[in-house]
Design a protein around this motif. Structure first.
Motif, PDB file in Angstrom:
ATOM      1  N   ALA A 213       0.729  -1.194  -0.057  1.00  0.00           N
ATOM      2  CA  ALA A 213       0.115   0.260  -0.012  1.00  0.00           C
ATOM      3  C   ALA A 213       0.902   1.223   0.109  1.00  0.00           C
ATOM      4  O   ALA A 213       0.560   2.168  -0.708  1.00  0.00           O
ATOM      5  CB  ALA A 213      -0.854  -0.030   1.265  1.00  0.00           C
ATOM      6  N   THR A 217       0.742   3.813  -3.061  1.00  0.00           N
ATOM      7  CA  THR A 217       0.458   5.098  -2.818  1.00  0.00           C
ATOM      8  C   THR A 217       1.594   6.141  -3.264  1.00  0.00           C
ATOM      9  O   THR A 217       1.319   7.108  -3.761  1.00  0.00           O
ATOM     10  CB  THR A 217       0.138   5.420  -1.437  1.00  0.00           C
ATOM     11  N   THR A 233      -3.273   7.208   4.190  1.00  0.00           N
ATOM     12  CA  THR A 233      -2.766   5.745   4.263  1.00  0.00           C
ATOM     13  C   THR A 233      -2.678   5.503   5.824  1.00  0.00           C
ATOM     14  O   THR A 233      -2.005   6.284   6.689  1.00  0.00           O
ATOM     15  CB  THR A 233      -1.637   5.417   3.609  1.00  0.00           C
ATOM     16  N   VAL A 271      -6.677   4.427   2.288  1.00  0.00           N
ATOM     17  CA  VAL A 271      -6.103   3.101   2.303  1.00  0.00           C
ATOM     18  C   VAL A 271      -5.909   2.664   3.473  1.00  0.00           C
ATOM     19  O   VAL A 271      -4.884   3.168   4.408  1.00  0.00           O
ATOM     20  CB  VAL A 271      -4.563   3.399   1.261  1.00  0.00           C
TER      21      VAL A 271
END
Length: 375
Positions: A213, A217, A233, A271
Motif C-alpha cells: 500500500a 501510494t 494511508t 487506504v
C-alpha cells in the motif's frame, strides 16, 4: 455387464442365499422331531414318517421353492434396479447434453433428498456456474476484441489521412499514433496479467500488504496531485502469502481506480490495512458520485464502465477491477465492493494467512502503526 444387470444378479443372489439359509434352518429344526428309524407305527396303527420319508418329501419342494425364488429375484431385481437407476439415467442424459454444448439444461430431479438428489443438485449448480463462466468469457472475448480493434482502427485512419494529405503535420501524427499505440500496449499487458492471475502461475511467499500500500501510494502521488485528490494511508502490518508483484498490482489498481473515479476536485482516498491471525485485509475508499448497488455489482467485469464512471485520460483500459478480482481469487481471498453512503466506493480485499505467513504479535498500533497524508 451393465450396472442394472449387476444389481439384478446381486439381488437374486442375495435372495437365493437367504432362501438356502432359511431352508437349512427348517431342515435342522425338523430333524429334531423325526426319529431315525426305518418303519414306525404309532398307536392305533398310525404311520410315523422317518428321516428317509422326510428327505423324499422335503428336498423336491425345497428345490422348487429355490427355483421360484431365483425367478422372483431376477424379475424383481431387474425392476428394482431400473427404478433405483432411473435418476442416474437422467443425470447421464444431462451430462451428454452438456457435452454437446447445451449448458442451459438442468436436471431438477424430483423426489426425496437422497444421494441421487444431492448429485443432481450438485450437477445443476456446476452447470449454472459453468454457464455463467462461459457467458462471461464470451463477453470478455467480444469486449477484448472491440477494445483491441479500436486502437488499430484509429491507427489505420490516421495513416490513411496522412497518406492522402502529404502536407499534414507529421509531429502531430506521430504524437497521436504514440498515444494510440501506448493504449494498445497497456491493454495487451493487462490482458496478459489477467491471464497470468487466472492460471495461478506464480510462487507464493510472505508479503506485507501495508508495504504494498505504501509503494502504490507513493507511485501514484503525482496523479493524485494532478487531480487534486488527498491520499491518506493508515493501518498496521498485514502479512499474507502470495505473489509480491501481483499483490502490488492489485493495490496499485485499487488506489489508481480510487483516484481516477473521484470528485472533480478536493477528493479523498483512504487506504487502510489490517492484520489478524486469519489473514490480511486491505481497504480502499474514495469519495465520488453516488453509485447504485446494481452498478457496483458489475464493476469487476472486464471492460465494464458505469454511466457515472466515464473514461478519462487516466481511466485505464477497463480491466483494473477485473484484474483485482482475478488476483484476489488466485490468492483464495475475497473481494467486497460496496457503495459509500456519502458517495464513492469502498473496496475490501481479504487474503487468508498461508502456512508460512508470519503474524506480528500484539502492539500493532503502537509499533507498526503508520499514517501518512498527501494532498
Amino acid at each position: 455387464m451393465s450396472v442394472r444387470l449387476k444389481l439384478t444378479l446381486s439381488y437374486a443372489g442375495f435372495l437365493m442365499v437367504a432362501g438356502v439359509l432359511l431352508l437349512a434352518v427348517v431342515w435342522v429344526f425338523l430333524l429334531r422331531y423325526v426319529p431315525d428309524a426305518e418303519v414306525m407305527v404309532g398307536p392305533g396303527g398310525l404311520f410315523i414318517p422317518n428321516r428317509t420319508d422326510l428327505t423324499r418329501a422335503f428336498f423336491p419342494r425345497a428345490a422348487a421353492a429355490l427355483a421360484f425364488l431365483l425367478v422372483l429375484g431376477l424379475l424383481g431385481g431387474w425392476l428394482l434396479a431400473g427404478r433405483v437407476l432411473g435418476p442416474l439415467a437422467r443425470i447421464t442424459a444431462a451430462t451428454r447434453s452438456a457435452a454437446r454444448g447445451s449448458l442451459s439444461h438442468r436436471i431438477r430431479l424430483p423426489g426425496p433428498s437422497d444421494e441421487f438428489r444431492e448429485l443432481a443438485d450438485a450437477f445443476d449448480a456446476m452447470l449454472a456456474r459453468l454457464e455463467a463462466h462461459v457467458a462471461e468469457q464470451q463477453r470478455f472475448a467480444a469486449n477484448a476484441s472491440h477494445e483491441l480493434r479500436t486502437p488499430l482502427a484509429i491507427t489505420r485512419t490516421l495513416l490513411d489521412v496522412a497518406r492522402n494529405d502529404p502536407d499534414a503535420d507529421t509531429r502531430q501524427l506521430v504524437a497521436r499514433l504514440h498515444a494510440v499505440n501506448t493504449r494498445a500496449v497497456d491493454l495487451t499487458e493487462a490482458l496478459l496479467l489477467l491471464s497470468r492471475a487466472d492460471q495461478r502461475s506464480f510462487t507464493r511467499e510472505p508479503v506485507d500488504l501495508s508495504l504494498a500500500a505504501d509503494e502504490a501510494t507513493e507511485t501514484l502521488i503525482p496523479l493524485a496531485e494532478e487531480r487534486g485528490v488527498t491520499l491518506r494511508t493508515s493501518g498496521d502490518v498485514a502479512p499474507a502469502n502470495g505473489s509480491p508483484a501481483l499483490l502490488l498490482q492489485l493495490t496499485t489498481n485499487l488506489v489508481h481506480n480510487a483516484i481516477v473515479h473521484n470528485l472533480p476536485e478536493h477528493g479523498t482516498v483512504w487506504v487502510t490495512t489490517r492484520g489478524s491471525p486469519g489473514g490480511a485485509e486491505l481497504t480502499v475508499e474514495n469519495t465520488g458520485a453516488r453509485l447504485s448497488a446494481p452498478l457496483v455489482a458489475t464493476l469487476t467485469e472486464p471492460f465494464r464502465r458505469g454511466a457515472e464512471r466515464l473514461r478519462s485520460d487516466h481511466a485505464g483500459v477497463g480491466l483494473g477491477l477485473a484484474i483485482v478480482k482475478s488476483i484476489t481469487r488466485a490468492h483464495d481471498g475475497t473481494l467486497v465492493l460496496a457503495p459509500r453512503a456519502d458517495g464513492g466506493l469502498r473496496v475490501t480485499v481479504r487474503l487468508p494467512a498461508g502456512p508460512d505467513t508470519p503474524h506480528a504479535a500484539g502492539g500493532h498500533l503502537s509499533a507498526a502503526y503508520r499514517k501518512t497524508e498527501t494532498s
